[in-house]
Design a protein around this motif. Structure first.
Motif, PDB file in Angstrom:
ATOM      1  N   GLY A  64       0.935  -1.145  -0.047  1.00  0.00           N
ATOM      2  CA  GLY A  64      -0.087   0.181  -0.043  1.00  0.00           C
ATOM      3  C   GLY A  64       0.888   1.191  -0.173  1.00  0.00           C
ATOM      4  N   LEU A  65       0.195   2.180   0.121  1.00  0.00           N
ATOM      5  CA  LEU A  65       0.958   3.613  -0.228  1.00  0.00           C
ATOM      6  C   LEU A  65       1.551   4.083   0.863  1.00  0.00           C
ATOM      7  CD1 LEU A  65       1.494   5.983  -1.967  1.00  0.00           C
ATOM      8  CD2 LEU A  65      -0.614   7.336  -0.903  1.00  0.00           C
ATOM      9  N   ARG A  66       1.173   3.726   2.172  1.00  0.00           N
ATOM     10  CA  ARG A  66       2.102   3.927   3.418  1.00  0.00           C
ATOM     11  C   ARG A  66       3.205   3.189   3.341  1.00  0.00           C
ATOM     12  NH1 ARG A  66       1.126   5.592   9.178  1.00  0.00           N
ATOM     13  NH2 ARG A  66       2.802   4.510  10.368  1.00  0.00           N
ATOM     14  N   LYS A  67       3.249   1.943   3.188  1.00  0.00           N
ATOM     15  CA  LYS A  67       4.558   1.101   3.073  1.00  0.00           C
ATOM     16  C   LYS A  67       5.450   1.737   1.982  1.00  0.00           C
ATOM     17  CE  LYS A  67       6.996  -2.711   3.839  1.00  0.00           C
ATOM     18  NZ  LYS A  67       8.096  -2.595   5.047  1.00  0.00           N
ATOM     19  N   ARG A  68       4.942   1.842   0.672  1.00  0.00           N
ATOM     20  CA  ARG A  68       5.661   2.537  -0.432  1.00  0.00           C
ATOM     21  C   ARG A  68       6.472   3.797   0.030  1.00  0.00           C
ATOM     22  NH1 ARG A  68       1.256   2.123  -4.188  1.00  0.00           N
ATOM     23  NH2 ARG A  68       1.901   3.815  -5.073  1.00  0.00           N
ATOM     24  N   VAL A  69       5.815   4.616   0.711  1.00  0.00           N
ATOM     25  CA  VAL A  69       6.448   6.020   1.191  1.00  0.00           C
ATOM     26  C   VAL A  69       7.548   5.657   2.188  1.00  0.00           C
ATOM     27  CG1 VAL A  69       5.951   7.918   2.313  1.00  0.00           C
ATOM     28  CG2 VAL A  69       4.279   7.325   0.688  1.00  0.00           C
ATOM     29  N   LEU A  70       7.220   4.913   3.053  1.00  0.00           N
ATOM     30  CA  LEU A  70       8.401   4.590   3.985  1.00  0.00           C
ATOM     31  C   LEU A  70       9.433   3.773   3.675  1.00  0.00           C
ATOM     32  CD1 LEU A  70       6.068   3.255   7.070  1.00  0.00           C
ATOM     33  CD2 LEU A  70       7.597   5.432   7.011  1.00  0.00           C
ATOM     34  N   HIS A  71       9.367   2.970   2.672  1.00  0.00           N
ATOM     35  CA  HIS A  71      10.332   2.296   1.872  1.00  0.00           C
ATOM     36  C   HIS A  71      11.331   3.101   0.990  1.00  0.00           C
ATOM     37  CE1 HIS A  71      12.232   0.110  -1.559  1.00  0.00           C
ATOM     38  NE2 HIS A  71      12.369  -0.829  -0.369  1.00  0.00           N
ATOM     39  N   LEU A  72      10.551   4.085   0.298  1.00  0.00           N
ATOM     40  CA  LEU A  72      11.262   5.375  -0.481  1.00  0.00           C
ATOM     41  C   LEU A  72      12.008   6.039   0.429  1.00  0.00           C
ATOM     42  CD1 LEU A  72      12.158   6.568  -3.199  1.00  0.00           C
ATOM     43  CD2 LEU A  72      10.162   8.009  -2.620  1.00  0.00           C
ATOM     44  N   LEU A  73      11.462   6.434   1.669  1.00  0.00           N
ATOM     45  CA  LEU A  73      12.164   7.445   2.614  1.00  0.00           C
ATOM     46  C   LEU A  73      13.178   6.657   3.106  1.00  0.00           C
ATOM     47  CD1 LEU A  73       9.307   9.197   4.102  1.00  0.00           C
ATOM     48  CD2 LEU A  73      10.697   9.985   2.404  1.00  0.00           C
ATOM     49  N   SER A  74      13.132   5.256   3.339  1.00  0.00           N
ATOM     50  CA  SER A  74      14.136   4.730   4.004  1.00  0.00           C
ATOM     51  C   SER A  74      15.269   4.543   2.992  1.00  0.00           C
ATOM     52  CB  SER A  74      13.471   3.140   4.451  1.00  0.00           C
ATOM     53  OG  SER A  74      12.692   3.171   5.583  1.00  0.00           O
TER      54      SER A  74
END
Length: 133
Positions: A50-60
């Protein structure tokens, strides 16, 4: 941004360069391999999460590459807007802004004009692992 010099060469010239400089050829292959791995990770995130996980992965991922740790947060040393984050993960700016607001309320991220900081604890949980398939 910094000044750069770009040069061109024909395919035969490039092939000769790679043959004559095997160490350069290996570095070139490693760079290409790393880029392919990053793209594979991005596609996996888009397809499976989902979007939240994708955002966190990108920021990580960006924190691991460009982050500077300060007071328990990794400051991503790049100017990042919500639109740029959205473009990188294939989402709308509005959706990314909503997720970023939620993450900020939870203390997971700190944002200011064109800068993002990610909590180190989240970075450690989401840090992309170098794996071989």
């Amino acid at each position: 941004m910094e000044s750069s010099l770009l040069c061109t060469m024909s395919e035969p010239q490039f092939e000769r360069l790679m043959i004559n400089r095997p160490q350069l050829a290996l570095k070139f292959l490693k760079a290409l391999s790393d880029q392919l791995k990053e793209r594979e990770d991005q596609l996996e995130q888009c397809a499976l999460h989902g979007l939240r996980k994708r955002v966190l992965h990108l920021l990580s991922t960006l924190s691991a590459k460009f982050g500077v740790i300060q007071d328990g947060y990794a400051l991503i040393d790049l100017p990042l807007s919500h639109q740029e984050i959205a473009n990188m993960i294939g989402a709308s700016r509005e959706a990314v802004s909503s997720v970023m607001s939620e993450l900020a309320k939870e203390g997971v991220v700190k944002t200011s004009r064109l800068s993002v900081q990610l909590a180190v604890t989240i970075l450690e949980e989401n840090i992309p692992r170098n794996s071989t398939h």
